[in-house]
Each structure stands twice: as structure tokens, then as C-alpha cells.
Design an enzyme around this catalytic site. Structure first.
Site, short mmCIF file in Angstrom:
data_model
loop_
_atom_site.label_atom_id
_atom_site.label_comp_id
_atom_site.label_asym_id
_atom_site.label_seq_id
_atom_site.Cartn_x
_atom_site.Cartn_y
_atom_site.Cartn_z
N LYS A 188 0.85 -1.20 0.00
CA LYS A 188 0.00 0.00 0.00
C LYS A 188 0.88 1.25 0.00
CE LYS A 188 -3.98 -2.16 2.16
NZ LYS A 188 -4.62 -2.59 3.41
N ASP A 193 -11.34 3.24 3.96
CA ASP A 193 -11.78 1.84 3.89
C ASP A 193 -13.31 1.74 3.81
OD1 ASP A 193 -9.96 -0.23 3.64
OD2 ASP A 193 -9.48 -0.33 5.77
N GLN A 228 -5.07 -1.08 9.56
CA GLN A 228 -5.00 -2.44 8.99
C GLN A 228 -5.65 -3.44 9.95
OE1 GLN A 228 -3.62 -3.27 5.87
NE2 GLN A 228 -4.52 -5.27 6.30
#
Ligand code: NAD
Length: 297
Positions: free
Chosen positions: A59, A126, A103
Site C-alpha cells: 500500500k 476503507d 489495517q
């Protein structure tokens, strides 16, 4: 269909689509930078989960490749929830940070929902914050979870309009199945959501023009469940002795389907590209600019 039947499905090349998407994002980042705005994405990793470390590393690399600033925060597994919430608070207040991604999974002593809901919804790239979930479900402007957004882009590219199509989503998780169903509904598909208690899954599947499989079981969807000509999106990532395999028995399904994503090289690359798309969208919204073209549902 037998093993000698030739593969007839068109391969949906998510890797190429994602590369093109990242190139379009990089172009838009350049023009933002010309106006003094550099999008920034902060990724927070708690603990040393090996798969998470790999994801965070790629990422960061891809964020920098499209010209955005990448901020990585690696915290030890024993970090207290209060300390993590304090970091999220600082990132919420930091004008250089447009997107925040924590995460998952988090260590077991943490309350995942409390942590996600502490993120500023405008920076929740997200799309897991309860406000964004509600906005998506009610048809309002939301940050949309990256993997289903990537699936939607591939489906629209392949099929054009999804209106009136029978779509079957297999899996009802908060990160894939449920938001996927919402996005398909929003595009006027007729949506069925199947899960571990669903009866007659093969029959449901045989009626579907679109199948999105997000189950987490290798080769679960059988070739003879697929309606001839259907479009099959395989979200599954299962690590086996032969490397990565999806949730769909690819060899058998590709002899019946009209189009199908491979694993790897299908949905996987779309997820990070859509994370960058969401970061660009969040940056545009934070600066009062219109949403970037083609990156939101
Ligand atoms: P999950 O474990 O949270 O959910 C799995 C879902 O499958 C559940 O809703 C469950 O009801 C359903 N299910 C289980 N057994 C079933 C059965 N026999 N019949 C029908 N449904 C059944 O998983 P998830 O987080 O949604 O992920 C699903 C898969 O997608 C995993 O392989 C994961 O690794 C992969 N994934 C890939 C990406 C990507 O970027 N490509 C992103 C997220 C998840």
C-alpha cells in the site's frame, strides 16, 4: 462440460484495469499538486501479522508511486487501545492526512468497531465507519469499501448497465458481501445474498447473471453452478499448496461463464487501486473540489 471442453470465458484482467486506474489517479494527483494540494494516506499497523505487513508495504509503495504522501505508523502488538485512539485523533486533526486506514485484524484486546468508528468518516478510506455504511445503504455520498468498489468497476466495464440483472453475492461479511450487495442494488440489479445457512445455493447460482464469490473457501463454487454466459467475480484469496486460488473452481467455471476474474490478477489488484481512488476522493472533498471522475459509484 468436461475437462476437454475449451475455456470460452473472457478473462477479466483486473491487474491491467488496476494499472490503468492507478495511472489515471496519478494524472489527477499531478494536477492537484499543481494547485498546491498533495493527497496523503496514513496507514496504521498494530502488531507483526506477516500478511498485514506485506499489505501495508505494498500500500505504501503504490501510494508513493501515484505521487501521494504515505505515512506509516507501526505500533507494537501490546499497544493499548487508548494509545491507538490517541494516534487516530492526531491523524484526524492533521490537515496533511486525507485518508486513514487501520489495517485489520487488530490484536484481540482491541475493540475493532470502536477503533474504526473513531476515524473521521471523511478520512475513512476503507469505508468501514458506521456513518459511511449507513450512507451507502441509504444512497448518500459515502466512502465505499475498496474491494466491492473494485468489483463494481470491473462489472460495469464488462457489462455496462447492471440494471435488471440477477446478481448473487456469496458471503455476507461487512467488508465484502454486504457492501457489494448495496452497490449492486444501487445499480438496479436484483440482488440475492447467500451465506453459510443458505439452502439450494447451486440452484440460486444457476439463475445468476452475475456471481460475486466472497466466501474464503478454495474452489467452492462449482462449474456446473454457473449459468452459461454469466459474469463471475472471484474475490476469494486462499493460500494452498499450489499458491493462491480463488473461491471459484476456475477451470470448470471458465468453460461456462461469459467472463471471469482469475486469482491472482483479478479482484486483488483492484483493492489497492480503489484505496488510492478513495484517498483522492477524500482529498477532493476536503478541499471543496468535485469528486474525481469515474472513481466513485
Ligand atoms: P468472511 O470470513 O468474513 O466471510 C465469509 C462469508 O462466506 C460469510 O458471510 C459466510 O456466511 C459465507 N460462507 C461461509 N461458508 C459458506 C457456504 N458454505 N456457503 C455460502 N456462504 C458461505 O470473509 P471475507 O472477509 O468476506 O472474505 C472472503 C474472501 O475474500 C476471503 O478469501 C478473503 O481472503 C477474500 N478477500 C479478498 C480481498 C481482495 O482484495 N481480493 C479483500 C477482502 C477479502
Amino acid at each position: 462440460m468436461t475437462a476437454t471442453t475449451p475455456i470460452s470465458a473472457t478473462l477479466i484482467d483486473g491487474k491491467a484495469f488496476a494499472a490503468d486506474l492507478r495511472a489515471r489517479i496519478a494524472t489527477q494527483v499531478r494536477s492537484m499538486k499543481d494547485n498546491g494540494i498533495t493527497p496523503g494516506l496514513a496507514v496504521v499497523l498494530v502488531g507483526e501479522d506477516p500478511a498485514s505487513q506485506v499489505y501495508v508495504k505494498s500500500k505504501g509503495r503504490m501510494t508513493r508511486e501515484v505521487g501521494m504522501n504515505s505515512y506509516e505508523h507501526r505500533l507494537p502488538a501490546e499497544t493499548s487501545q487508548d494509545d491507538l485512539l490517541a494516534l487516530i485523533g492526531r491523524l484526524n486533526d492533521d490537515p496533511d492526512v486525507n485518508g486513514i486506514l487501520v489495517q485489520l485484524p487488530l490484536p484481540p484486546h482491541m475493540d475493532e468497531a470502536a477503533v474504526i468508528n473513531a476515524i473521521d468518516p471523511a478520512k475513512d478510506v476503507d469505508g468501514f465507519h458506521i456513518l459511511n455504511v449507513g450512507r451507502l445503504a441509504t444512497g448518500q455520498k459515502a466512502m465505499v469499501p475498496c474491494t466491492p468498489l473494485g468489483c463494481l468497476m470491473l462489472l460495469r466495464d464488462r457489462l455496462g448497465s447492471l440494471s435488471g440483472k440477477n446478481a448473487l453475492v456469496i458471503g455476507r461479511s461487512n467488508i465484502v458481501g454486504k457492501p457489494m450487495a448495496q452497490l449492486l442494488l444501487r445499480d438496479s440489479a436484483t440482488v440475492t445474498v447467500a451465506h453459510s445457512r443458505t439452502a439450494n445455493l447451486p440452484d440460486l447460482c444457476r439463475q445468476a447473471d452475475i456471481v460475486v464469490a466472497a466466501v474464503g473457501r478454495a474452489n467452492f463454487v462449482q462449474g456446473d453452478w454457473i449459468k452459461p454466459g454469466a459474469t463471475v467475480i472471484d474475490v476469494g484469496i486462499n493460500r494452498g499448496d499450489d499458491g493462491l486460488v480463488g473461491d471459484v473452481d476456475f477451470d470448470a467455471a471458465a468453460r461456462v461463464a461469459g467472463a471471469i476474474t482469475p486469482v491472482p490478477g483479478g479482484v486483488g489488484p483492484m483493492t489497492i487501486a480503489c484505496l488510492l481512488a478513495n484517498t483522492l476522493t477524500a482529498t477532493a472533498r476536503a478541499n471543496g473540489l468535485p469528486d474525481p471522475q469515474g472513481l466513485t459509484p
